[in-house]
Design an enzyme around this catalytic site. Sequence first.
Site, short mmCIF file in Angstrom:
data_model
loop_
_atom_site.label_atom_id
_atom_site.label_comp_id
_atom_site.label_asym_id
_atom_site.label_seq_id
_atom_site.Cartn_x
_atom_site.Cartn_y
_atom_site.Cartn_z
N THR A 214 0.83 -1.21 0.00
CA THR A 214 0.00 0.00 0.00
C THR A 214 0.86 1.26 0.00
O THR A 214 2.03 1.22 0.42
CB THR A 214 -0.90 0.01 1.26
OG1 THR A 214 -1.85 1.06 1.17
CG2 THR A 214 -0.09 0.21 2.53
N THR A 247 -7.74 -4.71 5.08
CA THR A 247 -7.72 -3.40 4.44
C THR A 247 -8.58 -2.47 5.28
O THR A 247 -9.37 -2.90 6.10
CB THR A 247 -8.23 -3.49 2.98
OG1 THR A 247 -8.12 -2.20 2.36
CG2 THR A 247 -9.67 -3.95 2.91
#
Length: 338
Positions: A214, A247
Amino acid sequence: MSDRRKFLKISALAAGGVALGRCALPENDNNSAALPNQASDNQHEVPFVMSTWRHGIAANAAAFEVLKAGGTALDAAEVGVRVTEADMTNRSVGLGGLPDREGRVTLDACIMDHDSRCGAVAFLEKIMHPVSVARAVMEHTPHVMLVGPGAYAFARERGFEPIDFKVPLPEAERAWQEWLRNSEYRPEPNIENHDTIGILTRDAEGRIAGACTTSGMAYKMHGRVGDSPIIGSGLFVDGEVGGAVATGLGEAVMRVAGCSAVVETMRAGASPEEACREIVERVLRKHPEAEATELQVGFLAMDRAGRYGGYSVRKGFNYACTAAGEDRLIDTGYLRAE
Ligand code: ASP
């Protein structure tokens, strides 16, 4: 994606009629206790890949090619998320991501295999594939995690070239300039100011591996590291049980050591979806303010028995699954419809 593959968008409306099984809960009245137990026994055959969000479709395709050719779950996990890292249209993963509040793009990633071998990097700049640096940390150092300038120096030593273009990319830079006008930090669920890719893979031998990568929360404080590169928070794999990826708001995931908790809940007997739901409920309990803040956290998990599933705090989280001849995008169950 090859022509013979059929892509199914599994939605809340369609879920009941599709062989895949229950995939999303009905619109809810915000009362999680009233929900039926939606734990599904979705079964996968090997090889199999699942990953977070719509950008997982392309990652899965690459990972599945590796598995189809007889590659390992670990190789597939790395190859899969490299696709997302290299996608310069993606604003939440890789160097195309939105910057921190000082205008710097800093990357976090980790990788883990069935034998609990793992590697991670955080706060890494200018390197296209942090997941591969994480794997190099795992394979070529006595450590699990390197960060910032140390991670960068290690990457250079291992032959990773720095990028020769400026980040943030122009579109991300414009978004940041716009953000600076008010400088209001507001992680918004299900949109691209955050949306990590987390992948879980299972190879023909039945081995499970995972990776997570990420650019982190857009406009985070400089130096902030989220859950994604933290083994046990953004990713956890134990070959005796299964694996999980997360997430959403990293701070909320870290407070419950999210993916470790999901795997331990499976070890205690829960199915993947039950385990994800249980830890999502725990996240909400730890965040009584969550109704107001629009907190989003989602987990995906698979187990050794071949079951898989996911769950999220809020409606809107989905994941891509790939097995022989078929891809699916599945909406997870959720506790909050708004
Ligand atoms: N978990 C990531 C982070 O907090 C962001 C996301 O997955 O959306 O950095």
